[in-house]
Scaffold this active site. Structure first.
Site, PDB file in Angstrom:
ATOM      1  N   CYS A 113       0.834  -1.214   0.000  1.00 59.45           N
ATOM      2  CA  CYS A 113       0.000   0.000   0.000  1.00 59.45           C
ATOM      3  C   CYS A 113       0.866   1.261   0.000  1.00 59.45           C
ATOM      4  CB  CYS A 113      -0.958   0.005   1.183  1.00 59.45           C
ATOM      5  SG  CYS A 113      -0.155  -0.126   2.793  1.00 59.45           S
ATOM      6  N   HIS A 430      -1.416   1.185   7.490  1.00 61.93           N
ATOM      7  CA  HIS A 430      -1.936   1.177   6.115  1.00 61.93           C
ATOM      8  C   HIS A 430      -1.843   2.569   5.501  1.00 61.93           C
ATOM      9  CE1 HIS A 430      -4.162  -0.257   2.726  1.00 61.93           C
ATOM     10  NE2 HIS A 430      -5.201   0.541   2.940  1.00 61.93           N
TER      11      HIS A 430
END
Length: 482
Positions: A113, A430
């Site tokens: 990510c 994330h």
């Protein structure tokens, strides 16, 4: 059932059966199919006058072989559309992507990510995409190594694939080349690839592109990445012990927003980031001494990147810890007071022009509300982006116009992308990209899942908890024509 013929205009319709068990309206419907004359317009002559929709066939006494007369005008035949209707599901994928107004997401290949969000933010810069599209093996500079060339080509291909697709794109080729160029992104933990720092990925990718996209022969636009993202800093160094002073200049691709208990806003963090202390050799003292370094911006980029310095090395846990403090950032950033005196002088006239144009625009909008003819207000030059670097450019902001005015920077920037981090450590959590489209709408790119966002949601990414918080912001310069 009796069979009749019907005369209509110059035509005679033979062999029409009448089901006398059904009302005459059904017979009229048959004639509508044959002639195009709607039942309400049909005037059919029978015994006793005109045939009614609910008449009694027995009373009318229609006979087999009887001739009836009908009057009435048919409906106009519906013409086929000049341009065939194309349904969304029939469009090719590239056209469908254009209709959506935003590009596809990226598949997470396992803790990637950080890479996906970096790619989505940088892909939003049209001038960078243009420079990449013009890159080829022939344009490759002699001092660009093979892996840098491969990463540049992989970036170009990935940007193109994202623009052409509506389905999530797998960045496997790009990821493979990125790890070959920068082996630190290949680190494994328990057999899986580790989460990495998005800022490091951003910096390394831009550095590679800055080397590859240099024109080997032309001096004009020789460093596309520097023209887009480069910030020149003018620094003054002062030794507190000896009183020595010196100056230096440096070029960076981002400004730092330092976060402390005193910093509540991006602007305050930028001021802290332009001041610092360092140790270096003092010629007067003949040894290492402490210097205070104060920097000012001496030239502006078209795209200003700001890194929020949220991570620091925590010795106790032997990992990068995160500063969760809330730091607000604006949709419109003015950095005039962070500029050098020379640059401020150059910005004064363009800023005055911008104020005049915005004041005029507001006046026109007010007039429009009171019924003025000037209801359509055109976008000012200040709101339109323009090619060019430094303080001015000879490129017209509106291609194709006869204007010979130059475009000038104003020191004012509009937010166009935010890269956020959710979690407590740089090596976990994330990363997500939030990108403003040309239409003005914001899209959140959460790996392979793009979704629309409201503008007010973008300013809520300022931190203070475990929600997504800004780690990198990217602003686009406003220009005026003079």
């Amino acid at each position: 059932m009796p069979t009749v013929s019907v005369k209509w205009q110059k035509k005679v319709l033979d062999g029409i059966e009448i089901d006398v068990s059904l009302p005459p309206y059904v017979f009229k419907a048959q004639l509508y199919d044959l002639t195009g004359v709607p039942p309400e317009r049909q005037k059919i002559m029978v015994k006793g006058g005109l045939l009614k929709d609910d008449g009694d066939w027995a009373a009318i006494g229609v006979k087999d072989g009887q001739k009836l007369m009908m009057m009435g005008t048919a409906d106009e035949i519906v013409k086929a559309p000049e341009k065939a209707i194309v349904f969304a599901e029939d469009l090719p994928e590239e056209a469908l992507a254009t209709n959506l107004g935003y590009s596809a997401g990226l598949v997470n290949l396992g803790n990637t990510c950080y890479m996906n969000s970096t790619v989505q933010c940088l892909k939003s810069v049209p001038e960078l995409k243009s420079a990449l599209s013009n890159y080829s093996l022939a344009a490759r500079s002699n001092d660009v190594d093979q892996t840098s060339h491969m990463l540049t080509v992989a970036t170009r291909e990935l940007f193109g694939e994202l623009d052409r697709s509506v389905n999530a794109v797998s960045p496997s080729q790009f990821w493979m080349v990125l790890r070959k160029k920068y082996p630190q992104f290949s680190q494994l933990q328990n057999g899986m690839h580790m989460q990495q720092d998005a800022e490091e990925c951003w910096t390394q990718l831009l550095y590679t592109l800055s080397q590859s996209l240099k024109a080997p022969t032309s001096s004009e636009g020789a460093d596309a990445v520097k023209a887009l993202f480069g910030v020149n800093l003018q620094s003054r160094l002062h030794c507190q012990e000896s009183g020595e002073e010196s100056s230096e200049t440096e070029s960076v691709y981002s400004l730092k927003c330092h976060i402390s208990h005193e910093v509540n806003h991006l602007h305050e963090g930028l001021k802290h980031g332009l001041k610092g202390e360092l140790e270096k050799t003092s010629p007067a003292l003949g040894r290492t001494a402490l210097y205070v370094k104060e920097s000012l911006i001496d030239s502006l980029p078209r795209y200003l990147t700001v890194q929020f310095v949220r991570f620091f090395w925590k010795r106790e846990s032997n990992q990068k810890a995160k500063i969760l403090r809330k730091v607000d950032y604006p949709l419109v950033l003015d950095i005039f007071d962070l500029c050098s005196e020379d640059l401020r002088k150059k910005l004064e006239a363009p800023r005055q022009k911008l104020r005049e144009e915005e004041g005029k625009k507001l006046g026109l909008q007010t007039s429009a509300k009171s019924g003025s003819k000037d209801s359509d207000v055109k976008m000012t030059d200040a709101e339109a982006s323009a090619n060019g670097s430094g303080e001015s450019s000879t490129v017209n902001p509106q291609e194709g116009t006869s204007s010979e005015k130059e475009t000038h920077m104003t020191g004012i920037y509009d937010l166009v992308a935010v890269l956020t981090h959710k979690g407590r450590s740089a090596d976990s959590g994330h990363y997500v990209a939030w990108v403003k489209q040309e239409s003005g709408k914001w899209i959140q790119y959460d790996d392979d899942n793009p979704s629309m966002q409201r503008e007010e949601d973008i300013t809520k990414l300022s931190g203070g908890g475990d929600w997504h918080m800004a780690y990198i912001t990217m602003y686009k310069a406003r220009f005026v024509s003079m």
